[in-house]
Design an enzyme around this catalytic site. Structure first.
Site, PDB file in Angstrom:
ATOM      1  N   ARG A   1      -9.347   7.975   4.031  1.00 45.37           N
ATOM      2  CA  ARG A   1      -8.757   6.754   3.441  1.00 45.37           C
ATOM      3  C   ARG A   1      -8.565   6.916   1.937  1.00 45.37           C
ATOM      4  NH1 ARG A   1     -12.807   2.441   5.349  1.00 45.37           N
ATOM      5  NH2 ARG A   1     -11.521   0.971   4.208  1.00 45.37           N
TER       6      ARG A   1
ATOM      7  N   ARG B   1       0.812  -1.211   0.000  1.00 40.20           N
ATOM      8  CA  ARG B   1       0.000   0.000   0.000  1.00 40.20           C
ATOM      9  C   ARG B   1       0.851   1.270   0.000  1.00 40.20           C
ATOM     10  NH1 ARG B   1      -5.111  -1.877   2.853  1.00 40.20           N
ATOM     11  NH2 ARG B   1      -6.492  -0.112   3.005  1.00 40.20           N
TER      12      ARG B   1
ATOM     13  N   ARG C   1     -21.561  -0.506   3.297  1.00 36.26           N
ATOM     14  CA  ARG C   1     -20.817  -1.736   3.562  1.00 36.26           C
ATOM     15  C   ARG C   1     -21.006  -2.191   5.012  1.00 36.26           C
ATOM     16  NH1 ARG C   1     -14.602  -2.342   1.808  1.00 36.26           N
ATOM     17  NH2 ARG C   1     -14.134  -0.848   3.460  1.00 36.26           N
TER      18      ARG C   1
HETATM   19  P1  AMP Z   1      -8.452  -2.489   4.785  1.00 37.26           P
HETATM   20  O1  AMP Z   1      -9.278  -3.489   5.515  1.00 37.26           O
HETATM   21  O2  AMP Z   1      -7.538  -3.116   3.772  1.00 37.26           O
HETATM   22  O3  AMP Z   1      -9.275  -1.371   4.195  1.00 37.26           O
HETATM   23  O4  AMP Z   1      -7.486  -1.819   5.884  1.00 37.26           O
HETATM   24  C1  AMP Z   1      -7.998  -1.100   6.987  1.00 37.26           C
HETATM   25  C2  AMP Z   1      -6.916  -0.222   7.596  1.00 37.26           C
HETATM   26  O5  AMP Z   1      -5.841  -1.047   8.068  1.00 37.26           O
HETATM   27  C3  AMP Z   1      -6.268   0.770   6.645  1.00 37.26           C
HETATM   28  O6  AMP Z   1      -7.022   1.968   6.508  1.00 37.26           O
HETATM   29  C4  AMP Z   1      -4.916   0.996   7.332  1.00 37.26           C
HETATM   30  O7  AMP Z   1      -5.058   1.856   8.461  1.00 37.26           O
HETATM   31  C5  AMP Z   1      -4.596  -0.400   7.847  1.00 37.26           C
HETATM   32  N1  AMP Z   1      -3.842  -1.177   6.824  1.00 37.26           N
HETATM   33  C6  AMP Z   1      -4.271  -2.278   6.143  1.00 37.26           C
HETATM   34  N2  AMP Z   1      -3.329  -2.715   5.291  1.00 37.26           N
HETATM   35  C7  AMP Z   1      -2.275  -1.862   5.420  1.00 37.26           C
HETATM   36  C8  AMP Z   1      -1.009  -1.750   4.785  1.00 37.26           C
HETATM   37  N3  AMP Z   1      -0.620  -2.607   3.820  1.00 37.26           N
HETATM   38  N4  AMP Z   1      -0.182  -0.749   5.180  1.00 37.26           N
HETATM   39  C9  AMP Z   1      -0.535   0.102   6.160  1.00 37.26           C
HETATM   40  N5  AMP Z   1      -1.732   0.091   6.760  1.00 37.26           N
HETATM   41  C10 AMP Z   1      -2.603  -0.880   6.411  1.00 37.26           C
END
Ligand code: AMP
Length: 215
Positions: A171, A88, A127
């Site tokens: 986000r 990311r 969602r």
């Molecule tokens: P997600 O479920 O993929 O939308 O992730 C939710 C949150 O987890 C994100 O908004 C970040 O705060 C954190 N997060 C998930 N994956 C990563 C990553 N690869 N690098 C940094 N933060 C992450």
């Protein structure tokens, strides 16, 4: 082989991950799910991750890459994994490519889900996710059969804390600033396929499966 499901928050990565992982015969590794599990279990990592997740920001690269490294060392990851929500940032993709290269590995395919911002905001507003098993739903497009109850495990189906409108906007800004540039690095290092992510779940799923490598 290793594969990556790439795209902004709400583009459908989590929705399609299970079937893609099953089709490729590799485990699904979603960093967001791992952070949420730590949060639920109240670990120190969970506390740390929460302070970033609550603001729509990325958890620091060193913490995230260490977490991924230990997941990749588990026995079931030996034949590759499907990454969802990772890499990311440019630092994360560079770390991953180095980690894989040092072990003779690479990324076989990247599925880049394309969904316009306006649609993403609508999707995320509706969602819902199961607190028990992580299954995802949509208040209008794909509700559970019984309101608030997971079809799969009977757990509570709720809105994620970071799916509120203000955090979603943050986000999306984080995605544009830190994650979108990852795509250029991936295009130079792997086979990246752009897939139109707009439409019903089954239609998008068919498009995604059509671009997966066979055998
Ligand atoms: P997600 O479920 O993929 O939308 O992730 C939710 C949150 O987890 C994100 O908004 C970040 O705060 C954190 N997060 C998930 N994956 C990563 C990553 N690869 N690098 C940094 N933060 C992450």
């Amino acid at each position: 082989m290793n594969a990556v499901l790439f795209g902004p928050p709400g583009s459908g990565k989590g929705t399609h991950a299970k079937s893609v992982a099953a089709a490729l015969g590799i485990p699904h590794v979603a960093t967001g799910d791992i952070f949420r599990r730590h949060l639920k279990e109240g670990t120190a990592l969970g506390q740390l991750a929460r302070s970033y997740m609550d603001k729509g920001q990325l958890v620091p690269d060193s913490v995230t890459c260490d977490l991924v490294a230990s997941r990749l060392e588990e026995p079931d990851a030996g034949g590759g994994v499907l990454f969802d929500g990772f890499p990311r940032s440019v630092a994360q993709v560079e770390w991953l490519l180095g980690w894989l290269a040092a072990r003779g590995g690479s990324i076989g395919v990247v599925v880049n889900l394309l969904v316009p911002d306006a649609e993403i905001v609508q999707r995320i507003a509706g969602r819902r996710a199961c607190l028990g098993c992580g299954a995802t739903y949509h208040a209008r497009a794909n509700p559970p059969a019984l309101a608030g109850r997971c079809d799969r495990c009977g757990g509570d189906v709720v809105q994620r804390a970071d799916d509120g409108e203000e955090i979603v906007r943050e986000r999306l800004a984080t995605y544009a600033r830190e994650t979108a540039p990852v795509l250029a690095v991936l295009r130079g290092a792997a086979h990246v396929v752009d897939v139109d992510g707009v439409g019903g779940i089954e239609a998008v799923q068919a498009r995604v499966h059509a671009v997966l490598p066979r055998g």
